[in-house]
Design a protein around this motif. Structure first.
Motif, short mmCIF file in Angstrom:
data_model
loop_
_atom_site.label_atom_id
_atom_site.label_comp_id
_atom_site.label_asym_id
_atom_site.label_seq_id
_atom_site.Cartn_x
_atom_site.Cartn_y
_atom_site.Cartn_z
N VAL A 184 24.62 35.97 -31.47
CA VAL A 184 23.61 36.07 -32.52
C VAL A 184 22.34 35.34 -32.13
CG1 VAL A 184 23.09 35.52 -34.94
CG2 VAL A 184 25.38 36.33 -34.31
N ARG A 185 22.53 34.11 -31.59
CA ARG A 185 21.37 33.32 -31.17
C ARG A 185 21.81 32.34 -30.08
NH1 ARG A 185 20.35 30.72 -35.70
NH2 ARG A 185 21.20 28.74 -34.99
N ALA A 186 21.07 32.35 -28.98
CA ALA A 186 21.35 31.41 -27.90
C ALA A 186 20.80 30.04 -28.26
CB ALA A 186 20.74 31.90 -26.60
N ALA A 187 21.47 29.01 -27.77
CA ALA A 187 21.05 27.63 -28.05
C ALA A 187 19.75 27.31 -27.34
CB ALA A 187 22.12 26.66 -27.58
N PRO A 189 42.06 36.77 -24.71
CA PRO A 189 42.91 37.00 -23.54
C PRO A 189 42.09 37.50 -22.36
CG PRO A 189 43.85 38.01 -25.52
CD PRO A 189 42.45 37.57 -25.86
N SER A 190 42.53 37.17 -21.16
CA SER A 190 41.79 37.58 -19.96
C SER A 190 41.65 39.10 -19.90
CB SER A 190 42.47 37.04 -18.70
OG SER A 190 43.79 37.53 -18.60
N ALA A 191 42.64 39.82 -20.36
CA ALA A 191 42.60 41.29 -20.32
C ALA A 191 41.63 41.88 -21.35
CB ALA A 191 44.00 41.86 -20.56
N ASN A 192 41.17 41.06 -22.29
CA ASN A 192 40.28 41.53 -23.34
C ASN A 192 38.84 41.08 -23.15
OD1 ASN A 192 42.71 42.42 -24.30
ND2 ASN A 192 42.65 41.31 -26.21
N GLY A 193 38.47 40.70 -21.94
CA GLY A 193 37.08 40.38 -21.64
C GLY A 193 36.73 38.91 -21.62
N ALA A 194 37.72 38.03 -21.41
CA ALA A 194 37.46 36.58 -21.44
C ALA A 194 36.37 36.18 -20.45
CB ALA A 194 38.75 35.81 -21.15
N LYS A 195 36.44 36.72 -19.24
CA LYS A 195 35.45 36.34 -18.21
C LYS A 195 34.04 36.75 -18.62
CE LYS A 195 34.48 36.80 -13.29
NZ LYS A 195 34.87 37.42 -12.03
N ASP A 196 33.87 37.98 -19.10
CA ASP A 196 32.55 38.47 -19.51
C ASP A 196 32.00 37.67 -20.69
OD1 ASP A 196 32.63 40.45 -17.56
OD2 ASP A 196 33.52 41.93 -18.91
N GLY A 206 32.87 34.59 -21.50
CA GLY A 206 32.62 33.24 -21.02
C GLY A 206 31.27 33.09 -20.33
N VAL A 207 30.84 34.15 -19.65
CA VAL A 207 29.54 34.14 -18.99
C VAL A 207 28.41 34.32 -20.02
CG1 VAL A 207 28.08 35.44 -17.39
CG2 VAL A 207 30.45 34.95 -16.78
N MET A 208 28.68 35.10 -21.06
CA MET A 208 27.66 35.46 -22.04
C MET A 208 27.31 34.33 -23.00
SD MET A 208 27.81 38.53 -24.88
CE MET A 208 29.14 37.80 -25.82
N VAL A 209 28.31 33.51 -23.37
CA VAL A 209 28.08 32.49 -24.40
C VAL A 209 28.25 31.08 -23.86
CG1 VAL A 209 28.80 34.06 -26.24
CG2 VAL A 209 30.48 32.50 -25.22
N ASN A 210 27.61 30.13 -24.53
CA ASN A 210 27.69 28.71 -24.18
C ASN A 210 27.87 27.89 -25.45
OD1 ASN A 210 27.07 28.83 -21.26
ND2 ASN A 210 25.15 29.71 -22.01
N GLU A 211 28.23 26.63 -25.28
CA GLU A 211 28.32 25.74 -26.43
C GLU A 211 26.97 25.69 -27.14
OE1 GLU A 211 29.95 21.95 -25.38
OE2 GLU A 211 31.85 22.82 -24.73
N ASP A 212 27.01 25.58 -28.45
CA ASP A 212 25.86 25.53 -29.35
C ASP A 212 25.22 26.90 -29.61
OD1 ASP A 212 26.11 22.76 -29.77
OD2 ASP A 212 24.95 22.35 -27.96
N GLU A 260 44.29 31.23 -35.78
CA GLU A 260 43.50 31.50 -34.57
C GLU A 260 43.09 32.97 -34.58
OE1 GLU A 260 44.44 29.95 -30.31
OE2 GLU A 260 45.63 31.76 -30.61
N ILE A 261 41.83 33.22 -34.31
CA ILE A 261 41.35 34.60 -34.22
C ILE A 261 41.54 35.06 -32.78
CG2 ILE A 261 39.36 36.13 -34.41
CD1 ILE A 261 38.28 34.26 -36.60
N VAL A 262 42.25 36.16 -32.62
CA VAL A 262 42.51 36.72 -31.29
C VAL A 262 41.60 37.93 -31.10
CG1 VAL A 262 44.22 37.71 -29.73
CG2 VAL A 262 44.89 35.91 -31.33
N VAL A 263 40.71 37.84 -30.12
CA VAL A 263 39.74 38.90 -29.84
C VAL A 263 40.44 40.05 -29.11
CG1 VAL A 263 37.65 39.44 -28.52
CG2 VAL A 263 37.82 37.29 -29.79
N GLN A 264 40.18 41.27 -29.56
CA GLN A 264 40.83 42.45 -28.99
C GLN A 264 39.98 43.13 -27.92
OE1 GLN A 264 44.04 43.11 -29.98
NE2 GLN A 264 43.71 41.17 -31.03
N HIS A 265 38.67 42.95 -27.97
CA HIS A 265 37.76 43.63 -27.04
C HIS A 265 36.52 42.76 -26.84
CE1 HIS A 265 34.92 46.66 -25.52
NE2 HIS A 265 36.00 47.26 -25.06
N LYS A 266 35.95 42.82 -25.65
CA LYS A 266 34.79 41.95 -25.39
C LYS A 266 33.61 42.23 -26.31
CE LYS A 266 32.79 44.68 -21.64
NZ LYS A 266 32.39 44.66 -20.25
N ASN A 267 33.52 43.44 -26.86
CA ASN A 267 32.44 43.76 -27.80
C ASN A 267 32.65 43.13 -29.17
OD1 ASN A 267 31.20 45.23 -25.81
ND2 ASN A 267 32.02 47.19 -26.50
#
Length: 128
Positions: free
Chosen positions: A125-128, A81-88, A90-96, A113-120
């Motif tokens: 783990v590993r960037a593509a 959810p946007s209130a749970n850090g979606a923007k942050d 989205g910037v941190m991770v990419n496909e692959d 569906e896993i619903v994330v509660q907090h951006k942390n």
């Protein structure tokens, strides 16, 4: 017991309580209470999944983040959810990228569906 001895016992108890609270607050990463996601996971359970991000996009309304993570045993949908850090996130991770996602297992349109509660709760783990 003397008055001074009683004071020392009370002070020691307070120190122990303070250290216990500090340990729980600072050293609990939040994922220790989560079970690995599987076909046997139940709605409402706190679960985690680790794998490659297959897809990532923001919703047209609400700016929520939708991801699909391939855990090795199949794709798992993740909703941030946007209130749970979606923007942050989205910037941190990419496909692959390989991520570890922790959240509450819910059902959306008949699919788990896993619903994330907090951006942390999303760890790169590993960037593509």
């Amino acid at each position: 017991m003397e008055k001074e001895e009683k004071i020392v016992v009370i002070l020691l108890a307070m120190v122990f309580l303070s250290l216990s609270i500090a340990y729980v607050s600072f050293f609990n990463d939040g994922s220790s209470d989560a079970a690995e996601f599987s076909a046997f996971s139940e709605t409402g359970e706190r679960v985690y999944v680790q794998g490659d991000i297959v897809s990532k996009r923001f919703t047209n309304t609400g700016n929520h983040l939708l991801m699909t993570v391939n855990s090795g045993s199949g794709p798992v949908k993740v909703f941030v959810p946007s209130a749970n850090g979606a923007k942050d996130i989205g910037v941190m991770v990419n496909e692959d990228d390989v991520v570890r996602v922790t959240g509450n297992l819910e059902e959306y349109q008949g699919e788990p569906e896993i619903v994330v509660q907090h951006k942390n709760d999303v760890v790169l783990v590993r960037a593509a």
